[in-house]
Design a protein around this motif. Structure first.
Motif, mmCIF file in Angstrom:
data_model
loop_
_atom_site.group_PDB
_atom_site.id
_atom_site.type_symbol
_atom_site.label_atom_id
_atom_site.label_comp_id
_atom_site.label_asym_id
_atom_site.label_seq_id
_atom_site.Cartn_x
_atom_site.Cartn_y
_atom_site.Cartn_z
ATOM 1 N N GLN A 218 0.822 -1.211 0.000
ATOM 2 C CA GLN A 218 0.000 0.000 0.000
ATOM 3 C C GLN A 218 0.854 1.257 0.000
ATOM 4 O OE1 GLN A 218 -2.646 -0.406 3.365
ATOM 5 N NE2 GLN A 218 -4.088 -1.677 2.216
ATOM 6 N N GLU A 219 2.124 1.131 0.360
ATOM 7 C CA GLU A 219 3.035 2.280 0.389
ATOM 8 C C GLU A 219 3.833 2.410 -0.911
ATOM 9 O OE1 GLU A 219 4.636 0.542 4.138
ATOM 10 O OE2 GLU A 219 4.762 2.652 4.711
ATOM 11 N N GLU A 220 3.484 1.640 -1.906
ATOM 12 C CA GLU A 220 4.240 1.651 -3.165
ATOM 13 C C GLU A 220 4.284 3.055 -3.780
ATOM 14 O OE1 GLU A 220 3.854 -1.435 -6.518
ATOM 15 O OE2 GLU A 220 2.674 0.277 -7.235
ATOM 16 N N GLU A 221 5.459 3.365 -4.328
ATOM 17 C CA GLU A 221 5.658 4.647 -5.009
ATOM 18 C C GLU A 221 6.550 4.403 -6.215
ATOM 19 O OE1 GLU A 221 6.758 9.231 -3.722
ATOM 20 O OE2 GLU A 221 7.624 7.563 -2.607
ATOM 21 N N ILE A 222 6.122 4.892 -7.377
ATOM 22 C CA ILE A 222 6.901 4.762 -8.606
ATOM 23 C C ILE A 222 7.195 6.167 -9.123
ATOM 24 C CG2 ILE A 222 6.951 3.902 -10.982
ATOM 25 C CD1 ILE A 222 5.026 1.688 -10.103
ATOM 26 N N ILE A 223 8.480 6.487 -9.253
ATOM 27 C CA ILE A 223 8.902 7.831 -9.681
ATOM 28 C C ILE A 223 9.784 7.710 -10.915
ATOM 29 C CG2 ILE A 223 10.226 9.879 -9.036
ATOM 30 C CD1 ILE A 223 9.399 9.412 -6.155
ATOM 31 N N ARG A 224 9.388 8.391 -11.979
ATOM 32 C CA ARG A 224 10.166 8.354 -13.224
ATOM 33 C C ARG A 224 11.053 9.584 -13.390
ATOM 34 N NH1 ARG A 224 8.135 3.907 -15.891
ATOM 35 N NH2 ARG A 224 6.089 3.265 -15.121
ATOM 36 N N ASP A 225 10.745 10.639 -12.693
ATOM 37 C CA ASP A 225 11.614 11.819 -12.668
ATOM 38 C C ASP A 225 12.394 11.778 -11.355
ATOM 39 O OD1 ASP A 225 12.899 14.220 -12.736
ATOM 40 O OD2 ASP A 225 11.074 15.453 -12.574
ATOM 41 N N ILE A 226 13.559 11.120 -11.381
ATOM 42 C CA ILE A 226 14.272 10.868 -10.127
ATOM 43 C C ILE A 226 14.924 12.128 -9.549
ATOM 44 C CG2 ILE A 226 14.659 8.454 -10.689
ATOM 45 C CD1 ILE A 226 17.572 9.196 -11.365
ATOM 46 N N SER A 227 14.932 13.222 -10.307
ATOM 47 C CA SER A 227 15.455 14.473 -9.758
ATOM 48 C C SER A 227 14.591 14.954 -8.589
ATOM 49 C CB SER A 227 15.515 15.548 -10.840
ATOM 50 O OG SER A 227 14.220 15.837 -11.350
ATOM 51 N N GLN A 228 13.340 14.476 -8.521
ATOM 52 C CA GLN A 228 12.455 14.820 -7.413
ATOM 53 C C GLN A 228 12.987 14.324 -6.069
ATOM 54 O OE1 GLN A 228 8.422 13.442 -8.018
ATOM 55 N NE2 GLN A 228 8.518 13.802 -10.213
ATOM 56 N N LEU A 229 13.860 13.329 -6.134
ATOM 57 C CA LEU A 229 14.358 12.696 -4.915
ATOM 58 C C LEU A 229 15.600 13.376 -4.344
ATOM 59 C CD1 LEU A 229 13.981 8.991 -6.122
ATOM 60 C CD2 LEU A 229 12.544 10.154 -4.434
ATOM 61 N N LYS A 230 16.127 14.348 -5.050
ATOM 62 C CA LYS A 230 17.348 15.018 -4.596
ATOM 63 C C LYS A 230 17.142 15.632 -3.210
ATOM 64 C CE LYS A 230 19.856 17.172 -7.606
ATOM 65 N NZ LYS A 230 20.424 18.156 -8.564
ATOM 66 N N GLY A 231 18.034 15.290 -2.292
ATOM 67 C CA GLY A 231 17.973 15.837 -0.945
ATOM 68 C C GLY A 231 16.979 15.155 -0.027
ATOM 69 N N LYS A 232 16.269 14.145 -0.530
ATOM 70 C CA LYS A 232 15.281 13.445 0.284
ATOM 71 C C LYS A 232 15.852 12.143 0.836
ATOM 72 C CE LYS A 232 11.197 15.248 -2.108
ATOM 73 N NZ LYS A 232 9.936 14.886 -2.824
ATOM 74 N N LYS A 233 15.284 11.687 1.927
ATOM 75 C CA LYS A 233 15.675 10.411 2.505
ATOM 76 C C LYS A 233 15.052 9.295 1.679
ATOM 77 C CE LYS A 233 15.733 7.778 6.812
ATOM 78 N NZ LYS A 233 15.316 7.743 8.249
ATOM 79 N N VAL A 234 15.897 8.382 1.201
ATOM 80 C CA VAL A 234 15.437 7.317 0.322
ATOM 81 C C VAL A 234 15.213 6.044 1.141
ATOM 82 C CG1 VAL A 234 16.002 5.955 -1.733
ATOM 83 C CG2 VAL A 234 16.675 8.348 -1.610
#
Length: 244
Positions: A218-234
């Motif tokens: 239920q927590e699944e997340e699919i991101i195709r623009d990975i620049s959105q993840l810059k500076g975030k906790k992965v």
């Protein structure tokens, strides 16, 4: 008259390493379900005594067991192999305590037990002291296969080559792998992403990537623009597929 070895082998329980898939209980195989339904003892890995087992959460809705029959084993996420070895030995000793009494046991592993699975270390530790134990491994759907399916990204076709990188690898290995393979799957992104993203940006490959977090849950997340993840906790339970 049977030998001591034969008697011991007969009296010792069998250990099952059971892959329970990436998170969705419906992706549990029939073989895994059947084994987990009948073994007297199921072992589940825990980060610590206060945490809830991710593997346990996968099987909870399908496997109805008395609490006493599900045993938690503390196996923290550490990088120091000497420290880890201490926990592996403790877990192996606990499992052996049941096996030597003739009880069949299952160790559940998210994904597949033999693909970066904790079960690999438990099995190796057990076999050092008790090479006679009977073992069966039940393969599970890996997060790699599940993520590719959810994102609908082919992993390999025809003569293409695929590589898997897990953990905190240095820049040289990352660059060489990207150069030499058509598809690269990066796992354990929480230790890798900060150094990986600048390399992908430099090589102009960010648009060839897809990031998948906790696939099939239920927590699944699919991101195709990975620049959105810059500076975030992965997330630890995430991966990135690069298909050039």
């Amino acid at each position: 008259m049977p030998s001591v070895t034969q008697r011991q082998k007969k009296e010792t329980g069998r250990l099952y390493g059971v892959g329970v898939g990436p998170g969705d209980p419906e992706l549990l195989t029939l073989r895994a379900y059947n084994i987990l339904s009948r073994v007297p003892v199921i072992f589940v890995p825990l980060k610590d005594r206060e945490s809830r087992s991710y593997a346990r959460s996968v099987i909870d809705s399908l496997i109805k067991k008395a609490e006493g029959k599900v045993v938690g084993l503390v196996l923290p996420m550490l990088r120091d192999r000497e420290q880890l070895a201490h926990y592996w030995r403790q877990a192996a000793d606990t499992i052996w305590g049941y096996l030597r009494e003739g009880e069949d046991c299952a160790f559940v592993n998210v994904g597949d037990p033999l693909l970066y699975g904790t079960f690999v270390h438990i099995l190796e530790t057990l076999r050092k002291g008790h090479p006679e134990i009977e073992v069966e491994v039940v393969p599970g759907i890996s997060s790699i296969n599940a993520a590719a399916a959810r994102a609908i990204v082919p992993l390999a076709s025809s003569e293409e080559r695929i590589a898997i990188i897990s953990g905190n690898r240095d820049d040289k290995i990352i660059r060489e792998t990207i150069e030499n393979f058509d598809t690269v799957v990066f796992m354990k992104m929480n230790t890798l992403f900060d150094k990986l993203l600048p390399i992908l940006e430099e090589l102009k490959l960010t648009d060839k990537c897809v990031y998948v977090r906790r696939c099939t849950t239920q927590e699944e997340e699919i991101i195709r623009d990975i620049s959105q993840l810059k500076g975030k906790k992965v997330d630890y339970f995430s991966l990135l597929i690069l298909r050039k």
